[in-house]
Motif scaffolding. Structure first.
Motif, short mmCIF file in Angstrom:
data_model
loop_
_atom_site.label_atom_id
_atom_site.label_comp_id
_atom_site.label_asym_id
_atom_site.label_seq_id
_atom_site.Cartn_x
_atom_site.Cartn_y
_atom_site.Cartn_z
N PHE A 129 0.83 -1.21 0.00
CA PHE A 129 0.00 0.00 0.00
C PHE A 129 0.86 1.26 0.00
O PHE A 129 0.55 2.24 -0.69
CB PHE A 129 -0.91 -0.01 1.24
CG PHE A 129 -2.04 0.97 1.16
CD1 PHE A 129 -3.14 0.73 0.36
CD2 PHE A 129 -2.00 2.15 1.90
CE1 PHE A 129 -4.19 1.63 0.29
CE2 PHE A 129 -3.04 3.05 1.84
CZ PHE A 129 -4.14 2.80 1.04
N VAL A 130 1.95 1.24 0.77
CA VAL A 130 2.78 2.43 0.90
C VAL A 130 3.72 2.59 -0.30
O VAL A 130 3.85 3.69 -0.85
CB VAL A 130 3.59 2.38 2.21
CG1 VAL A 130 4.60 3.53 2.27
CG2 VAL A 130 2.65 2.43 3.41
N LYS A 131 4.36 1.52 -0.73
CA LYS A 131 5.39 1.64 -1.76
C LYS A 131 4.86 1.57 -3.19
O LYS A 131 5.48 2.10 -4.11
CB LYS A 131 6.44 0.53 -1.56
CG LYS A 131 7.31 0.74 -0.33
CD LYS A 131 8.49 -0.21 -0.34
CE LYS A 131 9.44 0.09 0.81
NZ LYS A 131 10.64 -0.79 0.79
N ILE A 132 3.74 0.91 -3.40
CA ILE A 132 3.25 0.72 -4.77
C ILE A 132 1.94 1.46 -5.01
O ILE A 132 1.81 2.24 -5.96
CB ILE A 132 3.06 -0.78 -5.07
CG1 ILE A 132 4.40 -1.51 -4.98
CG2 ILE A 132 2.44 -0.97 -6.46
CD1 ILE A 132 4.31 -3.00 -5.22
N PHE A 133 0.98 1.26 -4.13
CA PHE A 133 -0.36 1.76 -4.41
C PHE A 133 -0.46 3.27 -4.24
O PHE A 133 -1.03 3.96 -5.09
CB PHE A 133 -1.38 1.06 -3.50
CG PHE A 133 -2.79 1.18 -4.00
CD1 PHE A 133 -3.23 0.42 -5.06
CD2 PHE A 133 -3.69 2.06 -3.40
CE1 PHE A 133 -4.53 0.52 -5.54
CE2 PHE A 133 -4.98 2.16 -3.85
CZ PHE A 133 -5.41 1.39 -4.94
N ILE A 134 0.07 3.80 -3.15
CA ILE A 134 -0.04 5.24 -2.90
C ILE A 134 0.63 6.06 -4.01
O ILE A 134 0.06 7.06 -4.46
CB ILE A 134 0.53 5.59 -1.51
CG1 ILE A 134 -0.47 5.14 -0.44
CG2 ILE A 134 0.81 7.08 -1.38
CD1 ILE A 134 -0.06 5.50 0.98
N PRO A 135 1.84 5.68 -4.50
CA PRO A 135 2.40 6.46 -5.62
C PRO A 135 1.51 6.45 -6.87
O PRO A 135 1.52 7.41 -7.65
CB PRO A 135 3.74 5.76 -5.89
CG PRO A 135 4.11 5.16 -4.58
CD PRO A 135 2.82 4.72 -3.96
N LEU A 136 0.76 5.37 -7.07
CA LEU A 136 -0.11 5.31 -8.25
C LEU A 136 -1.29 6.27 -8.15
O LEU A 136 -1.85 6.68 -9.18
CB LEU A 136 -0.64 3.87 -8.43
CG LEU A 136 0.40 2.81 -8.82
CD1 LEU A 136 -0.25 1.43 -8.84
CD2 LEU A 136 1.00 3.12 -10.18
N ILE A 137 -1.69 6.61 -6.95
CA ILE A 137 -2.83 7.52 -6.77
C ILE A 137 -2.38 8.85 -6.16
O ILE A 137 -3.16 9.53 -5.49
CB ILE A 137 -3.92 6.88 -5.88
CG1 ILE A 137 -3.34 6.54 -4.51
CG2 ILE A 137 -4.51 5.65 -6.53
CD1 ILE A 137 -4.41 6.22 -3.47
#
Length: 266
Positions: free
Chosen positions: A176-184
């Protein structure tokens, strides 16, 4: 035809900027000159109005209080809304649509509806006239808006990314922190912008739930009447300084807001 459109747009922008120009010019005038007549330019520039704000604790503490509880509200709102929006975008459960709609109805309600409950509750538990109290009160309106915006951005991210991350051995917090949050990140920028703007300009709750220690600048500006009347110059200078934080926030998140509109998520 294009010249007519350009002329019309130019006149419209001029009409919108005229009050801002007038406010700025008033902030550099003395109170006597403001009340003396109509002038488009100060006869004598004075910075006394700004000096009053920067040297009088009742004024500059209003800005500090506002920035403090607005920042608290943004942090709390994002911490609550991010996992909630992820749950709405990725999972289906009984009553999910009804719960989502109920969240939005809180945002639709006018703040005046919650004044008395908040006042009595805060007076009982010791949250009256505190920064965290105002921040939590604003969360009632900002969290539903944040969940709604973030859910739209998260729904645009393919579910396959989640599954691939789990196969690669990522735990949920790490994913969630390293992959998902940068995407949104654009969605987070847009959400932070709208949360800031609502919390910064909201007056009714902030004025009712504060007295001295956490009184925001919006409440201070409504109490400028003295025995000699309204100090228009100081009030204009305070208005200019109140606009500046919003301008700075818009400048930093302008690309995210533009992307949000382009994606149809705002």
């Amino acid at each position: 035809m294009n010249k007519k459109k350009t002329l019309g747009l130019g006149l419209y922008i001029l009409f919108l900027l005229l009050p801002l120009y007038w406010l700025l010019m008033m902030s550099f005038k003395s109170n006597q000159e403001i009340l003396g007549g109509l002038t488009f330019w100060p006869n004598t520039f004075t910075f006394a109005n700004y000096m009053t704000i920067f040297t009088d604790a009742s004024w500059y503490m209003g800005y500090i209080n506002s920035i403090y509880y607005v920042s608290l509200n943004m942090v709390i709102t994002l911490l609550v809304a991010l996992p909630a929006a992820y749950a709405f975008s990725r999972f289906r459960f009984i009553g999910d649509k009804h719960l989502f709609f109920w969240l939005l109805t809180n945002r639709m309600a006018p703040p005046a509806v919650f004044l008395l409950p908040f006042f009595q509750l805060y007076s009982s538990v010791g949250l009256f006239d505190t920064h965290i109290g105002v921040a939590l009160a604003h969360c009632l309106f900002n969290v539903p808006l944040a969940v709604w915006i973030l859910e739209g951005f998260m729904s645009g991210v393919p579910r396959e990314i989640d599954e691939t991350a789990y196969i690669d051995g990522y735990t949920f917090p790490k994913f969630f922190v390293k992959i998902f949050i940068p995407l949104i990140s654009s969605g987070i920028g847009v959400t932070a912008f709208f949360c800031f703007m609502f919390s910064w300009v909201e007056l009714l709750l902030a004025r009712t739930l504060t007295a001295v220690n956490a009184k925001p600048i919006a409440a201070v500006m409504t109490r400028t009447v003295s025995a000699s009347g309204i100090d228009w110059g100081v009030l204009a200078a305070a208005g200019v300084l109140t606009i500046l934080p919003g301008v700075l926030v818009i400048w930093f998140v302008r690309n995210h807001v533009a992307k949000g509109f382009a994606l149809g998520r705002v």
